[in-house]
Design a protein around this motif. Sequence first.
Motif, PDB file in Angstrom:
ATOM      1  N   GLU A 281       0.832  -1.201   0.000  1.00  0.00           N
ATOM      2  CA  GLU A 281       0.000   0.000   0.000  1.00  0.00           C
ATOM      3  C   GLU A 281       0.868   1.252   0.000  1.00  0.00           C
ATOM      4  O   GLU A 281       0.561   2.235  -0.697  1.00  0.00           O
ATOM      5  N   LEU A 282       1.972   1.228   0.770  1.00  0.00           N
ATOM      6  CA  LEU A 282       2.883   2.363   0.794  1.00  0.00           C
ATOM      7  C   LEU A 282       3.519   2.573  -0.578  1.00  0.00           C
ATOM      8  O   LEU A 282       3.675   3.715  -1.025  1.00  0.00           O
ATOM      9  N   ASN A 283       3.865   1.490  -1.264  1.00  0.00           N
ATOM     10  CA  ASN A 283       4.409   1.603  -2.620  1.00  0.00           C
ATOM     11  C   ASN A 283       3.405   2.229  -3.577  1.00  0.00           C
ATOM     12  O   ASN A 283       3.770   3.016  -4.462  1.00  0.00           O
ATOM     13  N   ARG A 284       2.120   1.885  -3.419  1.00  0.00           N
ATOM     14  CA  ARG A 284       1.091   2.476  -4.274  1.00  0.00           C
ATOM     15  C   ARG A 284       0.981   3.977  -4.039  1.00  0.00           C
ATOM     16  O   ARG A 284       0.785   4.746  -4.980  1.00  0.00           O
ATOM     17  N   VAL A 285       1.098   4.383  -2.789  1.00  0.00           N
ATOM     18  CA  VAL A 285       1.052   5.819  -2.475  1.00  0.00           C
ATOM     19  C   VAL A 285       2.254   6.535  -3.101  1.00  0.00           C
ATOM     20  O   VAL A 285       2.117   7.616  -3.697  1.00  0.00           O
ATOM     21  N   LYS A 286       3.427   5.926  -2.983  1.00  0.00           N
ATOM     22  CA  LYS A 286       4.632   6.521  -3.574  1.00  0.00           C
ATOM     23  C   LYS A 286       4.512   6.592  -5.090  1.00  0.00           C
ATOM     24  O   LYS A 286       4.979   7.548  -5.720  1.00  0.00           O
ATOM     25  N   SER A 287       3.866   5.577  -5.687  1.00  0.00           N
ATOM     26  CA  SER A 287       3.738   5.538  -7.148  1.00  0.00           C
ATOM     27  C   SER A 287       2.923   6.699  -7.688  1.00  0.00           C
ATOM     28  O   SER A 287       3.145   7.148  -8.823  1.00  0.00           O
ATOM     29  N   SER A 288       1.972   7.195  -6.897  1.00  0.00           N
ATOM     30  CA  SER A 288       1.148   8.311  -7.359  1.00  0.00           C
ATOM     31  C   SER A 288       1.992   9.560  -7.605  1.00  0.00           C
ATOM     32  O   SER A 288       1.634  10.408  -8.427  1.00  0.00           O
ATOM     33  N   ILE A 289       3.122   9.674  -6.907  1.00  0.00           N
ATOM     34  CA  ILE A 289       4.064  10.784  -7.123  1.00  0.00           C
ATOM     35  C   ILE A 289       5.117  10.381  -8.153  1.00  0.00           C
ATOM     36  O   ILE A 289       5.411  11.116  -9.097  1.00  0.00           O
ATOM     37  N   ARG A 290       5.688   9.194  -7.977  1.00  0.00           N
ATOM     38  CA  ARG A 290       6.802   8.758  -8.815  1.00  0.00           C
ATOM     39  C   ARG A 290       6.396   8.655 -10.289  1.00  0.00           C
ATOM     40  O   ARG A 290       7.223   8.805 -11.188  1.00  0.00           O
ATOM     41  N   ALA A 291       5.106   8.426 -10.547  1.00  0.00           N
ATOM     42  CA  ALA A 291       4.638   8.268 -11.925  1.00  0.00           C
ATOM     43  C   ALA A 291       4.869   9.513 -12.772  1.00  0.00           C
ATOM     44  O   ALA A 291       4.831   9.436 -14.012  1.00  0.00           O
ATOM     45  N   CYS A 292       5.122  10.658 -12.152  1.00  0.00           N
ATOM     46  CA  CYS A 292       5.349  11.891 -12.920  1.00  0.00           C
ATOM     47  C   CYS A 292       6.532  11.753 -13.873  1.00  0.00           C
ATOM     48  O   CYS A 292       6.538  12.343 -14.957  1.00  0.00           O
ATOM     49  N   VAL A 293       7.541  10.975 -13.475  1.00  0.00           N
ATOM     50  CA  VAL A 293       8.709  10.823 -14.346  1.00  0.00           C
ATOM     51  C   VAL A 293       8.353  10.025 -15.594  1.00  0.00           C
ATOM     52  O   VAL A 293       8.965  10.204 -16.664  1.00  0.00           O
ATOM     53  N   GLU A 294       7.354   9.148 -15.496  1.00  0.00           N
ATOM     54  CA  GLU A 294       6.923   8.401 -16.668  1.00  0.00           C
ATOM     55  C   GLU A 294       6.281   9.320 -17.708  1.00  0.00           C
ATOM     56  O   GLU A 294       6.301   9.028 -18.906  1.00  0.00           O
ATOM     57  N   HIS A 295       5.715  10.432 -17.255  1.00  0.00           N
ATOM     58  CA  HIS A 295       5.149  11.398 -18.199  1.00  0.00           C
ATOM     59  C   HIS A 295       6.250  12.019 -19.053  1.00  0.00           C
ATOM     60  O   HIS A 295       6.018  12.355 -20.222  1.00  0.00           O
ATOM     61  N   VAL A 296       7.435  12.184 -18.478  1.00  0.00           N
ATOM     62  CA  VAL A 296       8.564  12.722 -19.241  1.00  0.00           C
ATOM     63  C   VAL A 296       8.961  11.751 -20.347  1.00  0.00           C
ATOM     64  O   VAL A 296       9.096  12.124 -21.520  1.00  0.00           O
ATOM     65  N   PHE A 297       9.140  10.482 -19.972  1.00  0.00           N
ATOM     66  CA  PHE A 297       9.499   9.477 -20.965  1.00  0.00           C
ATOM     67  C   PHE A 297       8.381   9.306 -21.992  1.00  0.00           C
ATOM     68  O   PHE A 297       8.644   9.094 -23.175  1.00  0.00           O
TER      69      PHE A 297
END
Length: 344
Positions: A281-297
């Motif tokens: 669950e903590l990883n899912r919460v972190k992913s909501s922020i970390r996913a921003c870098v995927e928008h760059v790629f």
Amino acid sequence: MGQRVFCEEQQRVTRLQDKKPVLKSLADSIPWASFRPLLDKGYVQERKTNAGRKRIDLLILFKMLVLQQLFNLSDEELEFQVNDRSSFEEFVGLGVMNSIPDATTVAFFRERLRKAEVIEELFEMFEAYLRSQGLQARGGQIIDATLVPVPKQRNTREENKEIKARRLPEGWDENPDRLQQKDLDARWTKKNGISYYGYKNSLCIDVDHGFIRRYAVTSANIHDIQMLPRLLDPESEHDYVWADSAYSGECFEDLLSLGGFESLIHEKGARNHPLIDAAKELNRVKSSIRACVEHVFGCMTMSMGGKLIRKIGLEKNDAWWGLKCLTFNLLRCLQRSFHIATVA
């Protein structure tokens, strides 16, 4: 149909710009003249005489390199498109009476910048401009890497063994033309069971604004975690660091702690030691922020013509990706300006 008069042609151009105003907005909103002193560093040697053709304006050539990265064009295709499209011609600042630089001139200019080590300085200069506009790195930083495919080399196993050992295969030095087409730096790697050949571009972006703050280009076989010290941005206003589980490990947690950063790296399970539900669950919460870098790629892949390039060697690939990261930041700056104007 009759011949269009001048005013009708002007109206047609205006309608096209209104439908897709990216190039016009880039031309108007970016402080292009501020790049000129750095571009001049590629031509530090004075001309011996004034004879010969007058040197092409370096800003024109630089804008052509930006166009090349916006649409992932080869040098030959760039020359054709600037000749063919009035929007491209207008963006680079050429009039109907100006001759358009050919592919060889563009390639020569890019090589001049690379050899003068100017490309990274151009990237850092625009980073300083962003900070002066109140767009400094904030909200923490996100680190990730993407594989960069290049055309595969058709070598024998013995030749590949020599290349991996950083030795030149026997007989290659006897044929300079053949050697010029051989990539001695690209490597094979596996991801999710699929083999890839080429390089890897590692990025650091800030959370609040989504600009690329640092980048590092390596061979594809270099592990992501080796790039972490090169990517961390000490000028970020907040100390949070997001990354996927490829960057996990006690040594890097210690490295972040030593640098005063707060780790938000994904936790990683192990064989016979799966993650508990709370960690997932903590990883899912972190992913909501970390996913921003995927928008760059995603932008580089979908909006900027893809990641496949045809440059040979690490130095040329590093120069190409330095220009691509700079171009992304130019585009992102335009997007931020449009968003602020819309909100206002």
